[in-house]
Design a protein around this motif. Structure first.
Motif, PDB file in Angstrom:
ATOM      1  N   ALA A   1       9.969 -12.617  26.066  1.00  0.00           N
ATOM      2  CA  ALA A   1      11.316 -12.682  25.492  1.00  0.00           C
ATOM      3  C   ALA A   1      11.243 -12.770  23.976  1.00  0.00           C
ATOM      4  N   SER A   2      12.038 -11.971  23.337  1.00  0.00           N
ATOM      5  CA  SER A   2      12.007 -11.928  21.882  1.00  0.00           C
ATOM      6  C   SER A   2      13.008 -12.894  21.265  1.00  0.00           C
ATOM      7  N   GLY A   3      14.220 -12.908  21.789  1.00  0.00           N
ATOM      8  CA  GLY A   3      15.276 -13.650  21.098  1.00  0.00           C
ATOM      9  C   GLY A   3      15.634 -14.982  21.716  1.00  0.00           C
ATOM     10  N   ASP A   4      16.289 -15.829  20.932  1.00  0.00           N
ATOM     11  CA  ASP A   4      16.787 -17.124  21.370  1.00  0.00           C
ATOM     12  C   ASP A   4      17.798 -16.985  22.493  1.00  0.00           C
ATOM     13  N   ARG A   5      18.656 -15.955  22.362  1.00  0.00           N
ATOM     14  CA  ARG A   5      19.723 -15.766  23.347  1.00  0.00           C
ATOM     15  C   ARG A   5      19.157 -15.537  24.740  1.00  0.00           C
ATOM     16  N   THR A   6      18.170 -14.641  24.836  1.00  0.00           N
ATOM     17  CA  THR A   6      17.552 -14.338  26.128  1.00  0.00           C
ATOM     18  C   THR A   6      16.868 -15.580  26.690  1.00  0.00           C
ATOM     19  N   ARG A   7      16.150 -16.289  25.815  1.00  0.00           N
ATOM     20  CA  ARG A   7      15.419 -17.477  26.252  1.00  0.00           C
ATOM     21  C   ARG A   7      16.376 -18.537  26.804  1.00  0.00           C
ATOM     22  N   LEU A   8      17.504 -18.742  26.125  1.00  0.00           N
ATOM     23  CA  LEU A   8      18.470 -19.758  26.560  1.00  0.00           C
ATOM     24  C   LEU A   8      19.202 -19.342  27.831  1.00  0.00           C
ATOM     25  N   PHE A   9      19.686 -18.095  27.876  1.00  0.00           N
ATOM     26  CA  PHE A   9      20.468 -17.622  29.021  1.00  0.00           C
ATOM     27  C   PHE A   9      19.597 -17.445  30.258  1.00  0.00           C
ATOM     28  N   VAL A  10      18.509 -16.697  30.110  1.00  0.00           N
ATOM     29  CA  VAL A  10      17.662 -16.376  31.274  1.00  0.00           C
ATOM     30  C   VAL A  10      16.690 -17.517  31.598  1.00  0.00           C
ATOM     31  N   GLY A  11      16.052 -18.091  30.561  1.00  0.00           N
ATOM     32  CA  GLY A  11      15.028 -19.110  30.790  1.00  0.00           C
ATOM     33  C   GLY A  11      15.585 -20.484  31.107  1.00  0.00           C
ATOM     34  N   THR A  12      16.154 -21.138  30.065  1.00  0.00           N
ATOM     35  CA  THR A  12      16.694 -22.491  30.223  1.00  0.00           C
ATOM     36  C   THR A  12      17.864 -22.510  31.207  1.00  0.00           C
ATOM     37  N   GLY A  13      18.679 -21.454  31.172  1.00  0.00           N
ATOM     38  CA  GLY A  13      19.830 -21.388  32.066  1.00  0.00           C
ATOM     39  C   GLY A  13      19.476 -20.936  33.473  1.00  0.00           C
ATOM     40  N   ALA A  14      19.303 -19.629  33.646  1.00  0.00           N
ATOM     41  CA  ALA A  14      19.190 -19.047  34.990  1.00  0.00           C
ATOM     42  C   ALA A  14      17.916 -19.440  35.745  1.00  0.00           C
ATOM     43  N   LEU A  15      16.740 -19.165  35.164  1.00  0.00           N
ATOM     44  CA  LEU A  15      15.498 -19.390  35.919  1.00  0.00           C
ATOM     45  C   LEU A  15      15.219 -20.871  36.176  1.00  0.00           C
ATOM     46  N   SER A  16      15.490 -21.713  35.173  1.00  0.00           N
ATOM     47  CA  SER A  16      15.248 -23.143  35.370  1.00  0.00           C
ATOM     48  C   SER A  16      16.203 -23.732  36.396  1.00  0.00           C
ATOM     49  N   SER A  17      17.399 -23.145  36.552  1.00  0.00           N
ATOM     50  CA  SER A  17      18.352 -23.625  37.555  1.00  0.00           C
ATOM     51  C   SER A  17      18.125 -22.971  38.910  1.00  0.00           C
ATOM     52  N   PHE A  18      17.548 -21.769  38.890  1.00  0.00           N
ATOM     53  CA  PHE A  18      17.201 -21.073  40.137  1.00  0.00           C
ATOM     54  C   PHE A  18      16.140 -21.893  40.872  1.00  0.00           C
ATOM     55  N   THR A  19      15.204 -22.441  40.105  1.00  0.00           N
ATOM     56  CA  THR A  19      14.196 -23.315  40.699  1.00  0.00           C
ATOM     57  C   THR A  19      14.687 -24.750  40.634  1.00  0.00           C
ATOM     58  N   THR A  20      14.138 -25.607  41.495  1.00  0.00           N
ATOM     59  CA  THR A  20      14.604 -26.986  41.544  1.00  0.00           C
ATOM     60  C   THR A  20      13.492 -27.928  41.946  1.00  0.00           C
ATOM     61  N   TYR A  21      13.511 -29.115  41.371  1.00  0.00           N
ATOM     62  CA  TYR A  21      12.518 -30.123  41.749  1.00  0.00           C
ATOM     63  C   TYR A  21      13.119 -31.155  42.709  1.00  0.00           C
ATOM     64  N   SER A  22      14.411 -31.483  42.493  1.00  0.00           N
ATOM     65  CA  SER A  22      15.031 -32.522  43.316  1.00  0.00           C
ATOM     66  C   SER A  22      15.147 -32.102  44.788  1.00  0.00           C
ATOM     67  N   THR A  23      15.581 -30.840  45.026  1.00  0.00           N
ATOM     68  CA  THR A  23      15.697 -30.360  46.405  1.00  0.00           C
ATOM     69  C   THR A  23      14.318 -30.230  47.043  1.00  0.00           C
ATOM     70  N   PHE A  24      13.333 -29.869  46.205  1.00  0.00           N
ATOM     71  CA  PHE A  24      11.947 -29.780  46.653  1.00  0.00           C
ATOM     72  C   PHE A  24      11.467 -31.142  47.162  1.00  0.00           C
TER      73      PHE A  24
ATOM     74  N   ALA B   1      12.326 -19.672  46.161  1.00  0.00           N
ATOM     75  CA  ALA B   1      12.980 -19.686  44.847  1.00  0.00           C
ATOM     76  C   ALA B   1      12.048 -20.264  43.779  1.00  0.00           C
ATOM     77  N   ASN B   2      11.359 -21.350  44.106  1.00  0.00           N
ATOM     78  CA  ASN B   2      10.479 -21.993  43.123  1.00  0.00           C
ATOM     79  C   ASN B   2       9.314 -21.099  42.706  1.00  0.00           C
ATOM     80  N   VAL B   3       8.719 -20.413  43.669  1.00  0.00           N
ATOM     81  CA  VAL B   3       7.571 -19.558  43.361  1.00  0.00           C
ATOM     82  C   VAL B   3       8.024 -18.318  42.576  1.00  0.00           C
ATOM     83  N   ALA B   4       9.086 -17.683  43.026  1.00  0.00           N
ATOM     84  CA  ALA B   4       9.594 -16.494  42.327  1.00  0.00           C
ATOM     85  C   ALA B   4      10.049 -16.850  40.914  1.00  0.00           C
TER      86      ALA B   4
END
Lengths: 120, 133
Positions: free
Chosen positions: B72-95, B57-60
């Protein structure tokens, strides 16, 4: 206790939503690399505590896998480290990389020890 | 946008999906490994702590975030996909938790391999995304 896949999904998802929103909240108040180090340290401290606490697997899924997992981030950390290397040099990148693992590791062990001290 | 309730909603929805996807990858990879090895390992939060699912998950996620941030062009995509989905898909604490559970020297190797592949993936994502722009 076994948790059904649907309940597990809901717990991890709701925990993840709250974790992501909390990380975003921290990110709005702290500058980039510092905010990543901060969430990774706090989230690891919390996961250390959750892992050592005498709680059921239901709570562990929501708090540990969901909240702590999503509150902390590896991808933003990796991108910021690569950017630090290209913008400021390898030395800056090495500081980012080393400080995250050192601080998060100490935080995790501390969280675990604190809870063990209270309940053990 | 990022300070509004709507911004927080986008991050939360992304966080829900990202965390659920990470858990699915962890369970899936763990299941495959258990079938291959059929041996027990240290357990963390009810699962076997090989760290393999978290590593995947972390590498992908690092590759995908590098790609997103350059494209990414817009704020919406950056917030939903970046800050939301991808940053939560990866994890440092479980690592970190997996590294501790693996002990020494396996845990140190796990950190080294995660760092090396994670940085390479992020750099690749940034490079691929930044090309032809």
């Amino acid at each position: 206790m076994t948790v059904s896949p649907l309940v597990a999904t809901a717990l991890v998802g709701v925990g993840g939503a709250l974790g992501a929103a909390s990380r975003h909240w921290v990110g709005l108040r702290t500058e980039g690399r510092r905010s990543i180090l901060l969430v990774n340290a706090l989230g690891s401290l919390a996961l250390g505590a959750v892992s050592a606490a005498p709680i059921g697997s239901t709570a562990a899924l929501g708090l540990g896998v969901g909240f702590c997992g999503a509150f902390t981030t590896f991808s933003s950390f990796a991108v910021e480290t690569v950017r630090a290397a290209s913008e400021t040099g390898n030395r800056a990148a090495a500081v980012v990389a080393a400080s995250n693992i050192a601080v998060a590791l100490v935080a995790f062990l501390l969280g675990s020890l604190l809870v063990t001290g209270v309940f053990g | 946008m990022e300070r509004t309730p709507y911004g927080f909603l986008l991050v939360s929805l992304g966080g829900f999906l990202g965390a659920v996807a990470r858990h699915a990858v962890d369970v899936g990879v763990g299941g495959v490994l258990a079938a291959v090895w059929s041996g027990g390992g240290p357990t963390v939060l009810g699962g076997t702590a090989t760290g393999a699912g978290t590593l995947v998950a972390n590498v992908a996620g690092s590759f995908a975030l590098g790609l997103l941030l350059t494209r990414a062009s817009g704020d919406r995509t950056r917030l939903f996909v970046g800050t939301g989905a991808l940053s939560s898909f990866t994890t440092y604490s479980t690592f970190v938790s997996d590294a501790v559970a693996l002990g020494t020297p396996a845990g140190a190797w796990y950190v080294a391999v995660s760092y090396a592949t994670g940085f390479a993936a992020a750099a690749l994502g940034l490079a691929v995304g930044g090309r032809d722009r």
